[in-house]
Structures are given as structure tokens and as C-alpha cells.
Scaffold this active site. Structure first.
Site, mmCIF file in Angstrom:
data_model
loop_
_atom_site.group_PDB
_atom_site.id
_atom_site.type_symbol
_atom_site.label_atom_id
_atom_site.label_comp_id
_atom_site.label_asym_id
_atom_site.label_seq_id
_atom_site.Cartn_x
_atom_site.Cartn_y
_atom_site.Cartn_z
ATOM 1 C CG MET A 59 -0.303 -0.015 2.557
ATOM 2 S SD MET A 59 0.133 1.591 3.291
ATOM 3 C CE MET A 59 -1.475 2.341 3.509
ATOM 4 C CE1 TYR A 60 3.645 1.509 4.319
ATOM 5 C CE2 TYR A 60 5.822 0.650 3.825
ATOM 6 C CZ TYR A 60 4.809 0.866 4.720
ATOM 7 O OH TYR A 60 4.943 0.468 6.025
ATOM 8 C CB SER A 61 3.581 5.245 -3.313
ATOM 9 O OG SER A 61 4.066 6.337 -2.575
ATOM 10 C CE1 TYR A 62 -3.957 2.916 -2.045
ATOM 11 C CE2 TYR A 62 -3.224 5.141 -2.589
ATOM 12 C CZ TYR A 62 -4.037 4.287 -1.854
ATOM 13 O OH TYR A 62 -4.907 4.794 -0.937
ATOM 14 C CE LYS A 87 5.188 -3.348 7.152
ATOM 15 N NZ LYS A 87 5.801 -2.459 6.137
#
Length: 326
Positions: A59-62, A87
Site C-alpha cells: 500500500m505504500y504509494s499503492y 506487507k
């Protein structure tokens, strides 16, 4: 660089893990993100310092953080020499099945993460949060199958209540499935609630503890006050403002600055030395967005605080409500 056994496994990781949430595409949610060309020098410097442990999340910067990390590590390192962790859990689109810890989402997400990371496997596949909508049996069996398929070497978890983590471990043991080998809790000098139950549980079960936000979103660098938040991250970070914004928090930062000044060290070095000296801690996950961040973190490994210094740092602590489980 020093290396440490990862919990009860035979894998060795550096005493510092480079967290890569900072690397990605700037957006409304991540206006402070560093684009690929700005990010790559930090990943390269980490490797030069002997850091072999890199943590990201889908999910970090999708997904863009995974892409940046995967490309940089494939360019700068041999795959077997690095430990890559990612993750799963958070929503990746508006699709109702593109979130959570269902078998459907886990099986889909691991393949997408591997593609973005340019690798056949991750060393550590972690649940990002607890999924209240999915039976833990479904989650643990799916993660077991990910490991058995060779797509992950180990599995780990992040912020949750101790009873939830104990339930996950029990479920794996009951069915003979792959066990969590690590916990990524919210833990730092300002927020120490994990010392009550989670960290003792991890010590008892020989679980690696890899804390996130060990510098409290930059507050433990010692250069901010309630009135003065200089960085783009500090100005736009609702998470940090909500969690680290009390008078007692800033009094503790003041004390940290005093101890650091007496040692003639940066406050961040002392804060990291404190957390690495606590029982059960394997590798704090540090972010790096400015020159010197990684070098300061590496310096902290060799700093041993005295009993009196630890007492000075800890005596002002005030209990907090549970923060970071959602």
C-alpha cells in the site's frame, strides 16, 4: 554493521532495517514521498553501510514503493544477499475483495508484490493489521500455502493486540501451519505501551521484534516543538499530530535533547541507541529522506547508554492510549 538472528529462525539481519514508505510517488496522501531518482541513493547508501534488511508494503504509494525498492535492489545487490520484507492487508483499490486478509486477497496480493519487487520470493511476508472480517484460520492457512509455494521464506505480523497475536500463533501450532516469526509493533521512547504485553510475549515465544516509527515520526530527532514543525512530513502528517502532540511528549523530547547534548550526539542517535538496548528488540525500522539519516542510524548501533542515562530518558514517560493498531 552488526547482524542478529531473526527471532527463532536461522536468518541473520542487520541491526537496522531500512523502511521504505518514504519512497514512491507524491500524492495527496503522501505529499512528502521521494520519487525514484531521489530514493535510489538512500537504498544504495544503506547497502554500502551493510544494511541487508529492507521493509516495504503493497500500500505504500499503492505499489510504487515496492517497484522502486525492487528495481534498486536488483541493480545494486545480489538477491540472496538481501532480506526483503513486504506487507498485505490495506485496500489497494475500490474492489471490496482487494483488501484484508482473506485467502483471495492474500493469494492475489503476493503475486502482485513479487512482480513489483522483481523477485520470485520475499524473505518476510507480513500482515499489516488484524482483519476483523476474516477468520484467523483462513488467514494462517493461506499464509502457510504462500510459504509452501516458495513465494515467501517466513511470515510476520504488524500492530495488533497481544491476544490476537497469541491466537494466531496458537492457530498455527494447532494445525501444523507456518508460524509468525516476527512482530512489527509501534514502539519508541514516547510510545512504550508494547512493553506491557506484546514485547514480553515475543520474548517468550522467541519472536523477532522490528519496531516501526522508532523516532516517533521524526519527533525524536529533537528539532521540533509544538509550535515549530519544519518538514513537509511534519506539516502534513495527521498520524503524527494525533499521536505525538501532548505536553508530556515534548517534555520527553526536551530531556532527550539534554542527554544527547551531554553525549555530544544527535538526539536521533540517542533515541535509536535506547530502543536497540531494550530487551527483545531485533531491528528498528528507520526511514531515510535526508543526507545523514542512515549514517546517524548506523552510529547508534555502537552507542551504549548508561543505566543513569536510560533512567533519565524513561522517567518522564506518561502512559498513552493504544495507538497504531488501525
Amino acid at each position: 554493521m552488526e547482524y542478529i538472528r531473526f527471532g527463532n529462525t536461522g536468518m541473520k539481519v542487520s541491526r537496522i532495517c531500512l523502511g521504505t514508505m518514504t519512497y514512491g510517488k507524491p500524492s495527496e496522501r503522501w505529499p512528502w514521498a521521494l520519487e525514484e531518482e531521489e530514493s535510489r541513493p538512500f537504498i544504495k547508501k544503506a547497502l554500502e553501510l551493510g544494511i541487508n534488511f529492507f521493509d516495504t508494503a503493497d500500500m505504500y504509494s499503492y505499489g510504487n514503493s515496492e517497484e522502486i525498492v525492487g528495481k534498486a535492489l536488483s541493480d545494486f545487490a545480489r538477491r540472496d544477499e538481501v532480506v526483503i520484507a513486504t506487507k498485505v492487508y490495506n485496500p489497494m483499490s475500490k474492489d471490496p475483495n482487494d483488501a484484508g486478509l482473506s485467502r483471495k486477497h492474500i493469494m492475489s496480493s503476493i503475486d502482485k508484490s513479487l512482480k513489483r519487487l522483481k523477485t520470485d520470493y520475499v524473505d518476510l511476508y507480513q500482515t499489516h493489521r488484524w482483519d476483523y472480517d476474516t477468520p484467523i484460520e483462513e488467514t494462517m492457512e493461506a499464509l502457510h500455502d504462500v510459504v509452501k509455494a516458495g513465494k515467501a521464506r517466513y511470515i510476520g505480523a504488524s500492530s495488533m493486540f497481544s491476544w490476537q497475536f497469541a491466537k494466531a500463533l496458537f492457530t498455527s501450532d494447532l494445525h501444523g501451519w507456518t508460524r509468525f516469526v516476527s512482530m512489527q509493533p509501534h514502539y519508541n521512547l514516547i510510545y512504550r505501551e508494547e512493553e506491557r504485553e506484546m514485547i514480553p510475549l515475543c520474548i517468550d515465544q522467541k519472536i523477532a521484534v522490528i519496531p516501526w516509527s522508532p523516532l516517533a515520526r521524526g519527533l525524536l530527532t529533537g528539532n521540533r516543538t509544538m509550535e515549530r514543525n519544519e518538514t513537509m512530513r511534519a506539516k502534513t502528517d495527521g498520524f503524527g499530530k494525533m499521536r505525538y502532540n501532548t505536553d508530556s511528549d515534548f517534555e520527553l523530547v526536551k530531556r532527550l535533547n539534554e542527554v544527547a547534548a551531554a553525549r555530544e550526539l544527535p538526539a536521533s542517535v540517542v533515541a535509536l541507541a535506547w530502543i536497540m538496548g531494550k530487551p527483545g528488540i531485533t531491528s528498528p525500522i528507520i526511514g531515510a529522506s535526508k543526507p545523514g539519516h542512515l549514517e546517524d542510524a548506523a552510529t547508534a548501533i555502537s552507542v551504549k547508554l548508561t543505566t543513569d542515562e536510560v533512567k533519565q530518558l524513561e522517567e518522564l514517560y506518561q502512559p498513552h492510549p493504544i495507538l497504531g493498531h488501525s
